[in-house]
Design a protein around this motif. Structure first.
Motif: not given
Length: 427
Positions: A291-293, A280-289, A361-364
């Protein structure tokens, strides 16, 4: 979270600790005008400073002096103070991968069972609590703080391109075994050309982190050459995934790995709950892309977390324990989770609305906390690591790196790693 351990110094200090006798100088907490001052050594970004101030307001006769350092520096400084018999704090954090080295000198710590810890034992995950006990189960070196339950982080864009589901529940249902994990990886590599797993270390840790026994037993005996050893199973699985062509060469925490997380150069990470905060703090280009399972139950494991101990030098064991018990209570574990992402070891938090309803938010917008809570409750028990876990671990990783990068024979590398490990144990 990257562990950089000063192994030579730590080993010398561990021997010094074991040889220590006597009570040493009681130089920790001070008492002035009826007030008690407690020194508290921590590491990392815990947010405990804010909670300490809150405690001071509720208990005006108690002052808490915080000191925070990097993980290796913190533990080596604590070893030095305990070995000298003076200069240790009243309260100290112990990282889970370091705790077995300190258990070897439990006489340097207060037994928290003597201070009332039995009264709160039922508030914590059983496997986490047992990780703070000695082998006999009659000495508790620390109260549980955060944990690191592992889950499957995955890129939805790459999964979609590979014809794999992207909904977390569907992903958990599809990738429900080590064999299904392999199959999904092969499908993704064929469709996208991208590796499934970021590195051979993470492929290795799939089984390794879930093992109840790894490199050493409590007697210090090396287990690598024993029949049915769980480390060999983990090693063989990593070799197989590499042979299938689904393992990348992005070592965690390197600049290349960080860029790959951002740009989608690999599809999945077997990561702990604390990784979420880094992303969330470092992968700013990957916001919303991402998920976690949940992972397959065979991979259910903990990676990281801490305990809070009370060195025996303290003159204020009672006051120190009262603060520590308050600090790691379910309500305050919720606060630590909300402020710094420390994942709770108290299951009562998992039922709190503020925990369950938190959208990332980071994880959609996914509510990821319940995924890690489920993973935490799938873990079967505490893992013994021992004083020489890190150097032996590195020797096995070196073997795997040779297999991946130099096309070396896996069995020859395995036998060579065992020989190097045996030499380490003799030192």
């Amino acid at each position: 979270m990257k562990k950089v351990v000063a192994l030579g110094l730590s080993s010398v200090l561990a021997l010094s600790l074991a040889a220590c006798s006597g009570d040493g100088e009681k130089a920790s907490g001070t008492k002035k005008g009826g007030d008690v001052e407690l020194t508290f050594w921590a590491f990392g970004a815990t947010g405990y400073e804010e909670l300490a101030k809150e405690y001071e307001k509720e208990n005006p006769n108690v002052k808490i002096k915080m000191r925070s350092a990097e993980t290796a520096e913190h533990h080596d400084a604590l070893f030095t103070a305990l070995s000298a018999g003076s200069g240790a704090p009243d309260i100290a954090m112990l990282e889970i991968d370091q705790i077995d080295r300190f258990k070897a000198a439990q006489d340097r710590f207060e037994n928290l069972y003597d201070l009332g810890a039995k009264d709160v034992q039922d508030q914590y995950l059983d496997w986490k609590w047992k990780g703070g006990e000695n082998e006999k189960g009659d000495f508790l070196i620390g109260l549980p703080t955060d944990i690191g339950p592992k889950a499957l982080y995955y890129r939805t864009d790459l999964f979609e391109a590979a014809g794999l589901p992207t909904d977390p529940a569907e992903v958990s249902s599809l990738i429900d075994s080590p064999e299904a994990f392999e199959k999904a990886g092969v499908q993704l590599k064929e469709k996208t050309g991208k590796p499934f797993v970021d590195s051979i270390e993470m492929a290795y840790r799939a089984y390794l982190d879930a093992a109840q026994e790894t490199y050493l037993n409590p007697e210090g005996e090396l287990l690598l050459d024993k029949d049915g050893n769980s480390v060999k199973k983990a090693y063989d699985y990593a070799v197989k995934l590499n042979e299938l062509g689904i393992v990348g060469k992005y070592d965690m925490w390197t600049p290349e790995w960080a860029n790959a997380v951002n740009k989608g150069e690999f599809a999945a990470e077997l990561g702990a709950g604390w990784l979420k905060g880094w992303m969330e703090g470092n992968a700013t280009d990957a916001v919303g892309k991402w998920r976690v399972a949940t992972l397959p139950t065979e991979f259910a494991a903990n990676w990281g977390g801490s305990y809070i101990s009370i060195p025996a030098e303290t003159e204020h064991a009672k006051e120190a324990y009262e603060f520590v018990e308050w600090l790691v209570s379910p309500d305050n574990q919720l606060k630590s989770f909300q402020s710094k992402g420390l994942f709770p070891s108290a299951p009562a938090v998992y039922d709190m609305e503020e925990f369950k309803s938190n959208e990332d938010e980071f994880f959609g917008g996914q509510k990821t906390a319940p995924v890690f809570a489920e993973a935490a409750q799938d873990i079967s028990g505490a893992v013994y690591k021992g004083e020489k876990y890190f150097p032996v671990h590195q020797e096995v990783l070196n073997a795997l790196k040779n297999v991946q990068n130099k096309k070396a024979d896996p069995e020859k590398e395995w036998k060579a790693a065992i020989k190097r490990a045996k030499d380490l144990i003799k030192k």
